[in-house]
Design an enzyme around this catalytic site. Structure first.
Site, mmCIF file in Angstrom:
data_model
loop_
_atom_site.group_PDB
_atom_site.id
_atom_site.type_symbol
_atom_site.label_atom_id
_atom_site.label_comp_id
_atom_site.label_asym_id
_atom_site.label_seq_id
_atom_site.Cartn_x
_atom_site.Cartn_y
_atom_site.Cartn_z
ATOM 1 N N CYS A 32 2.968 -1.830 -2.869
ATOM 2 C CA CYS A 32 1.545 -1.468 -2.913
ATOM 3 C C CYS A 32 1.210 -0.915 -4.285
ATOM 4 O O CYS A 32 1.897 -0.035 -4.809
ATOM 5 C CB CYS A 32 1.280 -0.472 -1.782
ATOM 6 S SG CYS A 32 0.403 1.002 -2.234
ATOM 7 N N GLU A 33 0.160 -1.459 -4.882
ATOM 8 C CA GLU A 33 -0.167 -1.071 -6.253
ATOM 9 C C GLU A 33 -0.813 0.309 -6.336
ATOM 10 O O GLU A 33 -0.921 0.867 -7.421
ATOM 11 C CB GLU A 33 -1.072 -2.124 -6.900
ATOM 12 C CG GLU A 33 -2.470 -2.210 -6.329
ATOM 13 C CD GLU A 33 -3.267 -3.351 -6.955
ATOM 14 O OE1 GLU A 33 -2.673 -4.242 -7.581
ATOM 15 O OE2 GLU A 33 -4.507 -3.339 -6.801
ATOM 16 N N HIS A 34 -1.212 0.860 -5.209
ATOM 17 C CA HIS A 34 -1.834 2.187 -5.248
ATOM 18 C C HIS A 34 -0.805 3.307 -5.285
ATOM 19 O O HIS A 34 -1.046 4.355 -5.867
ATOM 20 C CB HIS A 34 -2.745 2.380 -4.033
ATOM 21 C CG HIS A 34 -3.901 1.435 -4.020
ATOM 22 N ND1 HIS A 34 -4.485 0.974 -2.867
ATOM 23 C CD2 HIS A 34 -4.564 0.842 -5.041
ATOM 24 C CE1 HIS A 34 -5.468 0.141 -3.177
ATOM 25 N NE2 HIS A 34 -5.529 0.041 -4.481
ATOM 26 N N HIS A 35 0.335 3.087 -4.635
ATOM 27 C CA HIS A 35 1.346 4.146 -4.551
ATOM 28 C C HIS A 35 2.703 3.727 -5.093
ATOM 29 O O HIS A 35 3.625 4.528 -5.129
ATOM 30 C CB HIS A 35 1.514 4.588 -3.095
ATOM 31 C CG HIS A 35 0.261 5.100 -2.465
ATOM 32 N ND1 HIS A 35 -0.602 4.292 -1.752
ATOM 33 C CD2 HIS A 35 -0.295 6.328 -2.479
ATOM 34 C CE1 HIS A 35 -1.639 5.008 -1.334
ATOM 35 N NE2 HIS A 35 -1.478 6.246 -1.763
ATOM 36 N N GLN A 79 -2.278 -5.936 0.011
ATOM 37 C CA GLN A 79 -1.990 -7.037 0.946
ATOM 38 C C GLN A 79 -3.110 -8.069 0.995
ATOM 39 O O GLN A 79 -2.870 -9.272 1.137
ATOM 40 C CB GLN A 79 -1.750 -6.433 2.336
ATOM 41 C CG GLN A 79 -1.355 -7.466 3.381
ATOM 42 C CD GLN A 79 -1.104 -6.840 4.733
ATOM 43 O OE1 GLN A 79 -0.652 -5.691 4.826
ATOM 44 N NE2 GLN A 79 -1.398 -7.559 5.796
ATOM 45 N N HIS A 115 3.074 -0.633 5.948
ATOM 46 C CA HIS A 115 2.968 -0.032 4.611
ATOM 47 C C HIS A 115 3.618 1.336 4.596
ATOM 48 O O HIS A 115 3.187 2.244 5.320
ATOM 49 C CB HIS A 115 1.489 0.106 4.221
ATOM 50 C CG HIS A 115 0.842 -1.208 3.923
ATOM 51 N ND1 HIS A 115 0.407 -1.547 2.664
ATOM 52 C CD2 HIS A 115 0.595 -2.280 4.711
ATOM 53 C CE1 HIS A 115 -0.108 -2.776 2.697
ATOM 54 N NE2 HIS A 115 -0.001 -3.245 3.925
ATOM 55 N N CYS A 153 3.357 3.496 2.438
ATOM 56 C CA CYS A 153 2.426 4.534 1.979
ATOM 57 C C CYS A 153 1.588 5.080 3.131
ATOM 58 O O CYS A 153 0.946 6.114 2.998
ATOM 59 C CB CYS A 153 1.537 4.032 0.836
ATOM 60 S SG CYS A 153 0.400 2.721 1.283
HETATM 61 ZN ZN LIG Z 1 -0.417 2.368 -0.782
#
Ligand SMILES: [Zn+2]
Length: 215
Positions: free
Chosen positions: A102-105, A143, A171, A173
């Site tokens: 995941c590119e956010h976390h 995703q 996920h 995260c």
């Molecule tokens: Zn994430």
């Protein structure tokens, strides 16, 4: 819970590159990752020079090189291996296991992709679908974009008359931090061509994806 009826990809895809649409331009810079990991360790209050952590930056660099290898590979390579075939029914490969980040976390998300397409005179070797998933999944992303990217590749580069991609993933995260909801599954889908425009075609492909699933 699921029927393991899809081929798993064993070998790495051939080199070339592309990141969804554009070239990444660079390869993985191991020393730079190592320096950054040392910084993170120091920033959280650790001693990067204590024995247990000495090899960690190099190990993390190798791990990122693997998890993000798809940034430097071109999934279209596998779509060029299509062959002419007068088969005009749905081709479906279910339960293609993948893991992505995941590119956010920068935490992993993992699950299964189900891909169905309606050929337009060109049929893909079945393992090639798994290879496309392999390349696309090894990138930092969300995703939703991963699902769209796979569907776009099949529509534009294979020229399929219809494409249905369903991705189900857990996920980390969401399970190990933040709202902490273990067991939650995120489902995304992308429908192209006849599967988008024609309700009965879409119903057919969705029943193939979900129909005889052994729970
Ligand atoms: Zn994430």
């Amino acid at each position: 819970m699921k029927t393991p009826n899809s081929p798993r990809d064993e070998s790495r895809p051939a080199a070339a590159h592309d990141s969804a649409t554009k070239p990444a331009g660079k390869s993985i810079d191991h020393p730079r990752i190592e320096r950054a990991v040392r910084e993170i360790l120091a920033a959280v209050g650790e001693d990067p020079d204590r024995e247990g952590l000495l090899e960690t930056p190099a190990r993390v660099a190798r791990m990122y090189a693997e998890m993000f290898s798809g940034l430097h590979l071109d999934p279209k390579v596998h779509l060029r291996k299509a062959f002419q075939e007068k088969y005009d029914e749905i081709v479906l490969v279910r339960d293609i296991a993948f893991n992505s980040v995941c590119e956010h976390h920068l935490l992993p998300f993992m699950g299964h992709a189900h891909i169905g397409y309606l050929p337009n005179g060109r049929v893909l070797g079945l393992s090639k679908l798994a290879r496309v998933v392999e390349v696309v999944s090894h990138r930092p992303q969300v995703q939703e974009r991963m699902t769209e990217t796979i569907a776009d590749l099949l529509e534009n580069d294979l020229g399929a008359k219809g494409v249905a991609v369903v991705v189900e993933a857990s996920h980390t995260c969401m399970t190990i931090r933040g709202v902490r909801k273990p067991g939650s599954l995120c489902v995304t889908s992308a429908m192209k061509g006849v599967f988008r425009s024609n309700v009965s075609s879409r119903a057919e492909v969705m029943s193939l994806i979900y129909g005889s699933r052994a729970k």
